[in-house]
Design a protein around this motif. Structure first.
Motif, mmCIF file in Angstrom:
data_model
loop_
_atom_site.group_PDB
_atom_site.id
_atom_site.type_symbol
_atom_site.label_atom_id
_atom_site.label_comp_id
_atom_site.label_asym_id
_atom_site.label_seq_id
_atom_site.Cartn_x
_atom_site.Cartn_y
_atom_site.Cartn_z
ATOM 1 N N THR A 1 -0.036 -4.115 -13.084
ATOM 2 C CA THR A 1 -0.944 -3.968 -11.943
ATOM 3 C C THR A 1 -0.319 -4.535 -10.678
ATOM 4 O O THR A 1 -0.329 -3.893 -9.626
ATOM 5 C CB THR A 1 -2.293 -4.652 -12.239
ATOM 6 N N PHE A 2 0.246 -5.725 -10.764
ATOM 7 C CA PHE A 2 0.848 -6.355 -9.585
ATOM 8 C C PHE A 2 2.037 -5.521 -9.091
ATOM 9 O O PHE A 2 2.217 -5.349 -7.888
ATOM 10 C CB PHE A 2 1.255 -7.797 -9.893
ATOM 11 N N TRP A 3 2.842 -4.991 -10.001
ATOM 12 C CA TRP A 3 3.979 -4.155 -9.618
ATOM 13 C C TRP A 3 3.489 -2.880 -8.933
ATOM 14 O O TRP A 3 4.014 -2.478 -7.898
ATOM 15 C CB TRP A 3 4.832 -3.809 -10.840
ATOM 16 N N THR A 4 2.481 -2.241 -9.509
ATOM 17 C CA THR A 4 1.954 -0.994 -8.955
ATOM 18 C C THR A 4 1.405 -1.203 -7.550
ATOM 19 O O THR A 4 1.664 -0.404 -6.644
ATOM 20 C CB THR A 4 0.860 -0.406 -9.875
ATOM 21 N N VAL A 5 0.658 -2.269 -7.345
ATOM 22 C CA VAL A 5 0.115 -2.559 -6.016
ATOM 23 C C VAL A 5 1.248 -2.769 -5.022
ATOM 24 O O VAL A 5 1.220 -2.235 -3.907
ATOM 25 C CB VAL A 5 -0.842 -3.769 -6.054
ATOM 26 N N ALA A 6 2.266 -3.529 -5.406
ATOM 27 C CA ALA A 6 3.407 -3.762 -4.509
ATOM 28 C C ALA A 6 4.087 -2.447 -4.148
ATOM 29 O O ALA A 6 4.458 -2.223 -2.980
ATOM 30 C CB ALA A 6 4.396 -4.728 -5.151
ATOM 31 N N GLU A 7 4.255 -1.566 -5.117
ATOM 32 C CA GLU A 7 4.889 -0.268 -4.861
ATOM 33 C C GLU A 7 4.032 0.587 -3.924
ATOM 34 O O GLU A 7 4.556 1.256 -3.031
ATOM 35 C CB GLU A 7 5.152 0.479 -6.173
ATOM 36 N N LEU A 8 2.730 0.582 -4.132
ATOM 37 C CA LEU A 8 1.846 1.360 -3.274
ATOM 38 C C LEU A 8 1.826 0.820 -1.845
ATOM 39 O O LEU A 8 1.755 1.591 -0.882
ATOM 40 C CB LEU A 8 0.435 1.408 -3.862
ATOM 41 N N GLU A 9 1.915 -0.491 -1.707
ATOM 42 C CA GLU A 9 1.997 -1.079 -0.366
ATOM 43 C C GLU A 9 3.285 -0.657 0.332
ATOM 44 O O GLU A 9 3.295 -0.378 1.529
ATOM 45 C CB GLU A 9 1.880 -2.598 -0.439
ATOM 46 N N LYS A 10 4.382 -0.564 -0.412
ATOM 47 C CA LYS A 10 5.652 -0.085 0.162
ATOM 48 C C LYS A 10 5.524 1.359 0.634
ATOM 49 O O LYS A 10 6.215 1.776 1.558
ATOM 50 C CB LYS A 10 6.773 -0.166 -0.881
ATOM 51 N N GLN A 11 4.642 2.118 -0.023
ATOM 52 C CA GLN A 11 4.444 3.526 0.320
ATOM 53 C C GLN A 11 3.412 3.717 1.423
ATOM 54 O O GLN A 11 3.083 4.838 1.783
ATOM 55 C CB GLN A 11 4.035 4.322 -0.921
ATOM 56 N N GLY A 12 2.879 2.605 1.920
ATOM 57 C CA GLY A 12 1.994 2.704 3.076
ATOM 58 C C GLY A 12 0.534 2.379 2.862
ATOM 59 O O GLY A 12 -0.251 2.442 3.814
ATOM 60 N N VAL A 13 0.127 2.046 1.656
ATOM 61 C CA VAL A 13 -1.262 1.632 1.455
ATOM 62 C C VAL A 13 -1.421 0.249 2.078
ATOM 63 O O VAL A 13 -0.618 -0.650 1.839
ATOM 64 C CB VAL A 13 -1.638 1.601 -0.044
ATOM 65 N N THR A 14 -2.440 0.081 2.896
ATOM 66 C CA THR A 14 -2.630 -1.161 3.638
ATOM 67 C C THR A 14 -3.235 -2.244 2.757
ATOM 68 O O THR A 14 -4.310 -2.046 2.162
ATOM 69 C CB THR A 14 -3.560 -0.909 4.844
ATOM 70 N N ALA A 15 -2.545 -3.366 2.684
ATOM 71 C CA ALA A 15 -3.048 -4.503 1.908
ATOM 72 C C ALA A 15 -4.382 -4.965 2.488
ATOM 73 O O ALA A 15 -4.538 -5.056 3.705
ATOM 74 C CB ALA A 15 -2.045 -5.643 1.926
ATOM 75 N N GLY A 16 -5.326 -5.233 1.622
ATOM 76 C CA GLY A 16 -6.629 -5.724 2.041
ATOM 77 C C GLY A 16 -7.621 -4.633 2.415
ATOM 78 O O GLY A 16 -8.808 -4.908 2.571
ATOM 79 N N GLU A 17 -7.153 -3.393 2.566
ATOM 80 C CA GLU A 17 -8.051 -2.287 2.905
ATOM 81 C C GLU A 17 -9.053 -2.093 1.768
ATOM 82 O O GLU A 17 -8.680 -2.071 0.598
ATOM 83 C CB GLU A 17 -7.236 -1.008 3.093
ATOM 84 N N PRO A 18 -10.337 -1.941 2.091
ATOM 85 C CA PRO A 18 -11.322 -1.726 1.018
ATOM 86 C C PRO A 18 -11.133 -0.362 0.356
ATOM 87 O O PRO A 18 -10.942 0.644 1.039
ATOM 88 C CB PRO A 18 -12.672 -1.815 1.712
#
Length: 106
Positions: A13-30
């Motif tokens: 889960t932590f790896w996937t979130v980090a990868e998605l953030e690299k792809q432009g998903v904004t951290a903290g966005e609901p």
């Protein structure tokens, strides 16, 4: 599932979130977090749904006999996603279900 399985699931889960953030998903966005669980041998959907409801979660039975849970307005962070993933996994595992992934919509 063992503590080792839980640790692997958390790391994934932590790896996937980090990868998605690299792809432009904004951290903290609901986001609306979708959690999926597949039935095991002793799966009892109605008992699992009742238990989830006691903890404030809403679930539906999927066409394959699994469970789908949507948690609205979760901040897109690994910690927040894992919090709900771990809670729901613990609740439904005791009722015969196994984790089968998560996704989200913004």
């Amino acid at each position: 599932m063992s503590a080792e399985d839980d640790a692997h699931q958390k790391a994934e889960t932590f790896w996937t979130v980090a990868e998605l953030e690299k792809q432009g998903v904004t951290a903290g966005e609901p986001v609306d977090l979708d959690l999926d669980f597949r039935p095991g041998e002793s799966a009892d959907a109605q008992t699992a749904i009742r238990a989830l409801k006691m903890f404030g979660y809403s679930a539906e039975t999927a066409s394959d006999g699994g469970l789908s849970i949507t948690v609205p307005e979760v901040p897109f962070t690994a910690e927040d996603i894992w919090l709900h993933e771990e809670r729901c996994t613990t609740i439904v595992r005791e009722r015969g279900f196994l984790p089968d992934g998560w996704g989200f919509s913004a």
